[in-house]
Scaffold this motif. Sequence first.
Motif, mmCIF file in Angstrom:
data_model
loop_
_atom_site.group_PDB
_atom_site.id
_atom_site.type_symbol
_atom_site.label_atom_id
_atom_site.label_comp_id
_atom_site.label_asym_id
_atom_site.label_seq_id
_atom_site.Cartn_x
_atom_site.Cartn_y
_atom_site.Cartn_z
ATOM 1 N N ARG A 1 4.951 21.206 3.120
ATOM 2 C CA ARG A 1 4.397 20.217 2.394
ATOM 3 C C ARG A 1 5.342 19.922 0.840
ATOM 4 N NH1 ARG A 1 0.975 18.193 5.665
ATOM 5 N NH2 ARG A 1 -0.224 19.870 6.302
ATOM 6 N N GLN A 2 6.028 20.497 0.029
ATOM 7 C CA GLN A 2 6.385 20.174 -0.787
ATOM 8 C C GLN A 2 8.344 20.014 -0.923
ATOM 9 O OE1 GLN A 2 6.499 23.842 -3.373
ATOM 10 N NE2 GLN A 2 4.255 23.326 -3.367
ATOM 11 N N ILE A 3 8.479 21.131 0.737
ATOM 12 C CA ILE A 3 10.093 20.202 0.863
ATOM 13 C C ILE A 3 9.898 18.679 2.102
ATOM 14 C CG2 ILE A 3 11.907 20.830 2.986
ATOM 15 C CD1 ILE A 3 10.875 23.911 2.391
ATOM 16 N N ILE A 4 8.956 18.740 2.521
ATOM 17 C CA ILE A 4 9.033 17.200 2.497
ATOM 18 C C ILE A 4 8.784 15.735 1.840
ATOM 19 C CG2 ILE A 4 7.812 15.777 4.577
ATOM 20 C CD1 ILE A 4 6.976 18.835 6.019
ATOM 21 N N GLU A 5 7.815 15.998 0.612
ATOM 22 C CA GLU A 5 8.033 15.995 -0.871
ATOM 23 C C GLU A 5 8.858 15.297 -1.304
ATOM 24 O OE1 GLU A 5 5.083 15.827 -4.096
ATOM 25 O OE2 GLU A 5 4.078 15.809 -2.123
ATOM 26 N N ALA A 6 9.905 16.519 -1.571
ATOM 27 C CA ALA A 6 11.007 16.489 -2.017
ATOM 28 C C ALA A 6 12.287 15.754 -1.806
ATOM 29 C CB ALA A 6 11.383 17.928 -2.735
ATOM 30 N N LEU A 7 11.983 15.986 -0.483
ATOM 31 C CA LEU A 7 13.006 15.620 0.526
ATOM 32 C C LEU A 7 12.867 14.131 0.413
ATOM 33 C CD1 LEU A 7 14.273 18.448 3.509
ATOM 34 C CD2 LEU A 7 15.843 17.219 1.478
ATOM 35 N N GLY A 8 11.068 13.698 0.785
ATOM 36 C CA GLY A 8 10.969 11.934 0.591
ATOM 37 C C GLY A 8 11.638 11.499 -0.513
ATOM 38 N N ARG A 9 11.944 12.292 -1.463
ATOM 39 C CA ARG A 9 12.020 11.448 -2.610
ATOM 40 C C ARG A 9 13.334 11.028 -2.666
ATOM 41 N NH1 ARG A 9 8.113 15.090 -4.327
ATOM 42 N NH2 ARG A 9 10.114 16.393 -5.507
ATOM 43 N N ASP A 10 14.422 12.204 -2.285
ATOM 44 C CA ASP A 10 15.650 12.350 -2.317
ATOM 45 C C ASP A 10 16.103 12.950 -1.164
ATOM 46 O OD1 ASP A 10 17.966 12.501 -2.883
ATOM 47 O OD2 ASP A 10 17.910 13.317 -5.237
ATOM 48 N N GLY A 11 16.624 12.638 -0.262
ATOM 49 C CA GLY A 11 17.283 12.598 0.763
ATOM 50 C C GLY A 11 18.463 13.124 0.544
ATOM 51 N N ARG A 12 18.767 13.200 -0.483
ATOM 52 C CA ARG A 12 20.282 14.470 -0.808
ATOM 53 C C ARG A 12 20.206 15.358 -1.004
ATOM 54 N NH1 ARG A 12 24.229 9.872 -3.066
ATOM 55 N NH2 ARG A 12 22.900 10.414 -4.680
ATOM 56 N N LEU A 13 18.918 15.877 -1.476
ATOM 57 C CA LEU A 13 19.042 16.934 -2.196
ATOM 58 C C LEU A 13 20.023 18.374 -1.570
ATOM 59 C CD1 LEU A 13 15.439 17.204 -3.550
ATOM 60 C CD2 LEU A 13 16.837 17.666 -4.725
ATOM 61 N N SER A 14 20.985 18.813 -2.551
ATOM 62 C CA SER A 14 20.895 20.226 -1.634
ATOM 63 C C SER A 14 20.299 21.050 -1.748
ATOM 64 C CB SER A 14 21.937 20.860 -2.326
ATOM 65 O OG SER A 14 21.543 21.099 -4.329
ATOM 66 N N ILE A 15 20.441 22.259 -0.608
ATOM 67 C CA ILE A 15 19.258 22.837 -0.850
ATOM 68 C C ILE A 15 19.412 23.745 -1.709
ATOM 69 C CG2 ILE A 15 19.794 25.697 0.855
ATOM 70 C CD1 ILE A 15 18.694 22.871 2.368
ATOM 71 N N ARG A 16 20.022 24.051 -2.196
ATOM 72 C CA ARG A 16 19.702 24.859 -3.772
ATOM 73 C C ARG A 16 19.091 23.887 -4.588
ATOM 74 N NH1 ARG A 16 24.789 26.612 -7.346
ATOM 75 N NH2 ARG A 16 24.593 28.562 -6.067
ATOM 76 N N ALA A 17 19.284 22.851 -4.767
ATOM 77 C CA ALA A 17 18.407 22.033 -5.516
ATOM 78 C C ALA A 17 16.782 21.636 -4.822
ATOM 79 C CB ALA A 17 18.615 20.713 -6.377
ATOM 80 N N LEU A 18 17.145 22.039 -3.676
ATOM 81 C CA LEU A 18 15.704 21.898 -3.064
ATOM 82 C C LEU A 18 15.357 23.073 -3.411
ATOM 83 C CD1 LEU A 18 13.208 20.354 -1.016
ATOM 84 C CD2 LEU A 18 15.550 21.414 1.162
ATOM 85 N N ALA A 19 15.447 24.198 -3.306
ATOM 86 C CA ALA A 19 15.361 25.864 -2.858
ATOM 87 C C ALA A 19 14.619 25.674 -4.886
ATOM 88 C CB ALA A 19 15.812 26.854 -3.150
ATOM 89 N N ASP A 20 15.183 25.331 -5.681
ATOM 90 C CA ASP A 20 14.491 25.636 -7.126
ATOM 91 C C ASP A 20 13.564 24.551 -7.350
ATOM 92 O OD1 ASP A 20 16.867 26.754 -7.745
ATOM 93 O OD2 ASP A 20 18.349 25.527 -8.365
ATOM 94 N N GLN A 21 13.716 23.112 -6.538
ATOM 95 C CA GLN A 21 12.331 22.625 -6.796
ATOM 96 C C GLN A 21 11.295 23.259 -5.798
ATOM 97 O OE1 GLN A 21 11.913 18.239 -5.503
ATOM 98 N NE2 GLN A 21 14.493 18.323 -7.105
ATOM 99 N N VAL A 22 11.311 23.941 -4.901
ATOM 100 C CA VAL A 22 10.373 24.707 -4.809
ATOM 101 C C VAL A 22 9.662 25.838 -4.507
ATOM 102 C CG1 VAL A 22 9.625 22.549 -2.837
ATOM 103 C CG2 VAL A 22 10.941 24.683 -2.285
ATOM 104 N N HIS A 23 10.627 27.029 -5.512
ATOM 105 C CA HIS A 23 10.964 27.747 -5.493
ATOM 106 C C HIS A 23 11.101 28.507 -4.625
ATOM 107 C CE1 HIS A 23 9.775 26.177 -9.972
ATOM 108 N NE2 HIS A 23 8.847 25.629 -9.067
ATOM 109 N N ILE A 24 11.758 28.929 -4.161
ATOM 110 C CA ILE A 24 12.217 29.781 -2.885
ATOM 111 C C ILE A 24 13.492 30.298 -2.566
ATOM 112 C CG2 ILE A 24 9.950 28.802 -2.279
ATOM 113 C CD1 ILE A 24 11.641 27.548 0.101
ATOM 114 N N SER A 25 13.834 30.858 -1.860
ATOM 115 C CA SER A 25 15.038 31.438 -1.566
ATOM 116 C C SER A 25 16.215 30.112 -1.512
ATOM 117 C CB SER A 25 15.342 32.570 -1.149
ATOM 118 O OG SER A 25 15.086 32.643 -0.091
ATOM 119 N N ARG A 26 17.118 29.941 -1.576
ATOM 120 C CA ARG A 26 18.161 28.982 -0.128
ATOM 121 C C ARG A 26 18.226 29.151 0.789
ATOM 122 N NH1 ARG A 26 23.065 29.748 -4.368
ATOM 123 N NH2 ARG A 26 23.120 31.378 -3.295
ATOM 124 N N ALA A 27 18.223 30.699 1.036
ATOM 125 C CA ALA A 27 18.352 31.405 2.654
ATOM 126 C C ALA A 27 16.808 30.656 3.905
ATOM 127 C CB ALA A 27 17.994 32.234 2.914
#
Length: 162
Positions: free
Chosen positions: A26-52
């Motif tokens: 749900r955090q991933i979906i919310e973050a991508l809803g705010r900015d669909g251009r987020l890199s996987i690295r930035a997304l991982a940092d925002q939701v506190h998980i690894s890039r993989a």
Amino acid sequence: MSDEVMAHRSGPGQIVVAPALDEVDRQIIEALGRDGRLSIRALADQVHISRANAYARVERLTSIGVITGFTVTVDPLKLGLATSAYVTLSLRQSSWRALRKQLQEIPEIKHMALVGGDFDAILLVRAADNEGLRRVVLEKLQAIPEVLATRTALIFEDVGAL
């Protein structure tokens, strides 16, 4: 990540199976809803998980149809679309499927939904000016035999997605 599913009824005799999503999904979906251009690295940092893990979750959410695409949000005024309105339609019974294809061919229609209530469908129409809106409603929509009636509500201020 859970592979469980949740089932619920969407109508008589219809069961919709929805994948169970955890809080990270749900955090991933919310973050991508705010900015669909987020890199996987930035997304991982925002939701506190690894890039993989972020990559695997986005791939899973896409492959199971939770994420259906990535889009851009535009300012209709800056595109020259100064007039916007919600147009409601009253329709002949059982005509939605055929009508939907016709409506998708009208470029001024930016969103449409089949609804329940006092009318059958609602459309978001954007045009360059009032004359363009008038053409869509009077010459295109009301010319479709399945459309029994229309009502138009002008949008004075567009707040956008919340």
